[in-house]
Design an enzyme around this catalytic site. Structure first.
Site, PDB file in Angstrom:
ATOM      1  N   ALA A 108      40.083  18.595  22.563  1.00 41.93           N
ATOM      2  CA  ALA A 108      39.615  19.735  21.772  1.00 41.93           C
ATOM      3  C   ALA A 108      39.805  19.430  20.292  1.00 41.93           C
ATOM      4  CB  ALA A 108      40.403  20.993  22.131  1.00 41.93           C
ATOM      5  N   LYS A 109      39.266  20.242  19.441  1.00 36.07           N
ATOM      6  CA  LYS A 109      39.550  20.142  18.006  1.00 36.07           C
ATOM      7  C   LYS A 109      39.188  21.467  17.370  1.00 36.07           C
ATOM      8  CE  LYS A 109      40.961  16.827  15.174  1.00 36.07           C
ATOM      9  NZ  LYS A 109      41.708  15.603  15.569  1.00 36.07           N
TER      10      LYS A 109
END
Ligand code: GLU
Length: 419
Positions: A108-109
């Protein structure tokens, strides 16, 4: 204003690298369709009351690329040039990175387009809390676990943890990693990415039969990752001859005194003005003759315009996405050894995993434990990537992507999908 311009589109680069690896491993089209696209993308509005009383709106994002192998995992970036495409690229890279070091996380980011260097602590705190509220439906210790990235730090994580915990009514340390030690952070997490880069460089030196003592090093970026990498290389006897940050670049052919430079950076926020060093142009650092070049800043620093001018034996990609696919081809033909980002900088998320494990178990490890486990993980991952590189005769980046994508693909095949 942070002026460093990010060239190109990181998502195009991420997709191009994905396709190259998927082709090289003859990945079947069904699995490809499933893992090529982000699982969830959230864009949020972050209104913040600024110190002068005005309300200012910021664009924020959180992308969960994959949760196939475990909770989505990845940092949060504050930078004026954050875009949804950049966050998608970084989230994709987190997915392959976690798989390369074989930790049970997806990728994720998150990010906010803002200029943190020109915001007060109060403004940063209010922005962080509002952003946290906006992404609340996505995050949690079993769902999606943020961490620091460019221009965020342990304090940012403490605010996120507090905002999240306030909605639950009890402390939830495992919702973030990279938090302060007194809130359940792990010893060794702050320096983990730089330490991991150092272990990867050690492995590469061994492979290339190259001594680290006296080796010349140039480091682009002197934030958390660049400075710790420089410090560890300096302690190991390497000669760090050039260092840059967003404000300038300093050079000394006899080697810079890295502890003194870190002290100056802590005091003034910049490397410029360091005594016993010459000021040089930013671009000169990337093309200077050295043994080890460490791009530790932003994406696409080395592209088709400057790749052929690189004069390093090895590039250790401490940043995410610092070399474009076009530059890869040039460097490959020049015989430059590359330690690709998803391997080279995986030490940060590896110790994030250790932190999360400690939080889940209410345990606290000694720093020596963290270091030795990190060294083992980094060196195993390096060997796995190197083996693929040699056996399949593909560049190191493709080998790393094949390893990461292959592990995610295997998980997809076993899980199937529903409905
Ligand atoms: N921001 C770091 C990275 O790009 C660390 C992410 C994490 O620990 O979750 O790998």
């Amino acid at each position: 204003m942070l002026t460093t311009k990010i060239k190109g589109n990181a998502y195009d680069v991420a997709i191009e690298n994905f396709d190259a690896a998927a082709d090289a491993m003859a990945l079947d089209s069904a699995t490809r369709e499933i893992i090529k696209y982000p699982e969830r993308v959230l864009a949020v509005s972050v209104p913040v009351r600024m110190d002068d009383g005005r309300i200012h709106h910021f664009d924020g994002y959180r992308v969960q690329y994959s949760s196939v192998r475990g909770p989505a995992k990845g940092g949060i970036r504050y930078h004026p040039q954050v875009t949804l495409d950049e966050v998608k690229a970084l989230a994709m890279w987190m997915t392959w990175k976690c798989a390369v070091v074989n930790i049970p996380f997806g990728g994720a980011k998150g990010g906010i387009a803002c200029d943190p260097k020109h915001m007060s602590q109060g403004e940063l705190e209010r922005m962080t809390r509002r952003y946290t509220s906006a992404i609340l439906p996505l995050i949690g210790p079993d769902q999606d676990i943020p961490a620091p990235d460019v221009y965020t730090n342990a304090q940012t994580m403490a605010w996120i943890m507090d905002t999240y915990s306030a909605t639950k009514g009890y402390a939830v340390p495992g919702v973030v990693t990279g938090k302060p030690i007194c809130l359940g952070g792990s010893l060794g997490r702050n320096e983990a990415t730089g330490r991991g880069v150092f272990y990867a460089i050690q492995s590469a030196c061994e492979h290339l039969h190259m001594g680290l003592k006296g080796a010349t090093v140039a480091v682009q970026g002197f934030g958390n990752v660049g400075s710790i990498t420089a410090q560890m290389l300096h302690e190991a006897g390497a000669k760090v001859i050039a260092v840059s940050d967003s404000t300038g670049c300093v050079y000394n052919p006899h080697g810079l005194d890295i502890p003194a430079l870190m002290h100056l950076k802590a005091l003034t926020g910049r490397v410029e003005g360091f005594p016993e060093a010459e000021s040089i142009a930013h671009d000169e650092l990337l093309t200077m003759t050295c043994d080890i070049l460490v791009p530790a800043a932003l994406e696409n620093a080395i592209d088709e315009d400057n790749a052929s001018a690189v004069r390093a034996r090895m590039i250790a990609e401490a940043a995410n996405g610092p070399v474009t696919p076009a530059a890869d081809k040039v460097l490959e033909s020049m015989g430059v050894f590359q330690i690709p980002d998803i391997l080279c900088n995986a030490g940060g998320v590896t110790v994030s995993y250790f932190e999360w494990v400690q939080n889940e178990q209410h345990l606290f490890w000694e720093s020596q434990d963290v270091y030795s486990r990190l060294e083992r993980v980094m060196k195993t991952a390096f060997r796995d990537v190197l083996n693929l590189h040699e056996e399949r005769n593909v560049p190191m980046r493709i080998a790393a992507n094949m390893l990461g994508i292959g592990r995610v693909a295997e998980a997809v095949r076993l899980r199937g999908f529903c409905p």
